[in-house]
Scaffold this active site. Sequence first.
Site, short mmCIF file in Angstrom:
data_model
loop_
_atom_site.label_atom_id
_atom_site.label_comp_id
_atom_site.label_asym_id
_atom_site.label_seq_id
_atom_site.Cartn_x
_atom_site.Cartn_y
_atom_site.Cartn_z
N SER A 1 -6.87 5.88 3.72
CA SER A 1 -6.90 4.98 2.57
C SER A 1 -7.33 3.58 3.03
CB SER A 1 -5.52 4.88 1.92
OG SER A 1 -5.29 5.95 1.04
N LYS B 1 0.86 -1.19 0.00
CA LYS B 1 0.00 0.00 0.00
C LYS B 1 0.89 1.23 0.00
CE LYS B 1 -3.81 2.24 0.20
NZ LYS B 1 -3.32 2.91 -1.04
N LYS C 1 5.49 1.77 -2.95
CA LYS C 1 5.45 3.11 -3.54
C LYS C 1 5.76 2.98 -5.01
CE LYS C 1 4.86 7.34 -2.04
NZ LYS C 1 4.14 7.79 -0.84
N GLY D 1 -2.55 8.29 -4.47
CA GLY D 1 -1.85 9.47 -4.97
C GLY D 1 -0.64 9.82 -4.13
N ASP D 2 0.13 10.75 -4.64
CA ASP D 2 1.25 11.38 -3.93
C ASP D 2 1.50 12.66 -4.73
OD1 ASP D 2 3.34 10.61 -1.67
OD2 ASP D 2 4.54 11.49 -3.25
N THR E 1 -4.59 13.65 5.11
CA THR E 1 -3.17 13.81 5.48
C THR E 1 -2.98 15.10 6.27
OG1 THR E 1 -2.65 12.66 3.42
CG2 THR E 1 -0.81 13.67 4.61
N ASN F 1 -2.19 19.48 -1.84
CA ASN F 1 -3.24 18.84 -1.04
C ASN F 1 -2.93 18.86 0.46
OD1 ASN F 1 -3.68 15.94 0.30
ND2 ASN F 1 -5.52 16.52 -0.82
N1 GLU Z 1 1.20 9.07 -0.61
C1 GLU Z 1 0.62 9.06 0.70
C2 GLU Z 1 1.68 8.73 1.73
O1 GLU Z 1 2.82 9.14 1.58
C3 GLU Z 1 -0.62 8.20 0.78
C4 GLU Z 1 -0.46 6.77 0.41
C5 GLU Z 1 -1.78 5.98 0.39
O2 GLU Z 1 -2.83 6.53 0.71
O3 GLU Z 1 -1.70 4.83 0.01
O4 GLU Z 1 1.45 8.13 2.75
#
Ligand code: GLU
Length: 454
Positions: A386, A91, A127, A166-167, A210, A241
């Site tokens: 998430s 994830k 990731k 997303g990121d 977040t 965001n």
């Molecule tokens: N990119 C976000 C993080 O750094 C969210 C990752 C997700 O929701 O899977 O945690």
Amino acid sequence: MIHSYATEALEQLHNRHAHEREFLQAAEEVLETLGPALEKHPEYREHAILDRVLEPERIITFRVPWVDDGGNVRVNRGYRVQFSSVLGPYKGGLRFHPSVNQSILKFLGFEQIFKNALTGRPIGGGKGGADFDPKGKSDREVMAFCHSFMNELFRYIGADTDVPAGDIGVGAREVGYLFGQYKRLANEFTGVFTGKDPKWGGSLIRPEATGYGCVYFCREMAKSRGESLEGKRCIVSGSGNVAQYTCEKLIQLGAKPVALSDSGGFVHDPDGIDVEKLAWVMELKNERRGRISEYADEFKSATYTASDRSLSHNPIWSIEADAAFPSATQNELNGEDATNLLKNGVKYVSEGANMPSTVEAVTKFREAKIGYGPAKAANAGGVGTSALEMTQNGMRDRWDAERVESELLKIMVQIHEDCAGAADTYGMPGDLAAGANLAGFAKVADAMIEQGVV
Ligand code: GLU
């Protein structure tokens, strides 16, 4: 004192991956704090836990060809780092940014393992992303890229295998195009992505999570010191965001965000960014995709300072404030910046971005014993929510916003408690950086032993 097993593992890592600067930094930051756990649990060495956890289970890299609006064929490189599935399906987000490379995605994937463990939800760590820059691209180009990216990625992901989100550079628009193509290829409408639009399976509060979580975490740090966030002047870096919803929650809790930034520079608004100004920023950034400099033209109380890469520090961190929320990107706050924050009496740093503080900066915060919330704890509300989206998808259910936000709050309070508890247990009270690593690592290491050599 660094434990001898951690030293050996780091030495080996340096020899094998000398060029992976960000990954080495993230690994070092974790391993240097694990001493007391490695001492207490010799079985971690017997089971080669560090050797195994530092090696991603799988890395996929692939060509992403697409056609731009001028009819030219373009090629980018796509990746998915499937780092650890010991606690659940891989994830973690996808990042689209020109700086993306294997080192950056390995650092993010490695951090994600422990962050996800801290959420208490059954999710592993991964990731991915590409060196594609969505900035300045038309919607059609972004769609063409996302579809081509998914044409390859879809073989490796699935609701019970690997669930991206997303990121940086991957927001609602990109998730839409990526999910659409997955659905077409797999002929399945499943919870294979999070951060989906609520109309088609997304969770309410996921976009906010977040930033909201990062502020909740800071509130817990303040509470543990008998303080509240009310009236606190807060520097927020970034304007995407995470920064936007950090500001929103700060305003709701009576704090005063006074700065925002983007790659071009930062704005300082000593009067505070209020609800109206924030709505303007959201329209600027999310609809018009404009630059933060325009804020100072719109609101006369603010000044704009352009980025100056010849400086050894970033002046956004010299603004007088009580708390800082670095929410832009990795290594945006160095040792000199940390000194400037501490000189101005900043008492709390809560990290919305992943690894925004350099090793020198983290050392200074820990030595000064301020409330320092490391990214893997402070920004875990995003991935935590998430996981709530995955739960709703699995149940084919949809929770209302109040329910999701109250679950998010519970997750953040629990993470703070676990980090503070681990720091206490190992004789480092208040050191949430060490506490986060120790608490996250224990879950992962114990599960690895239980599942055997896989
Ligand atoms: N990119 C976000 C993080 O750094 C969210 C990752 C997700 O929701 O899977 O945690």
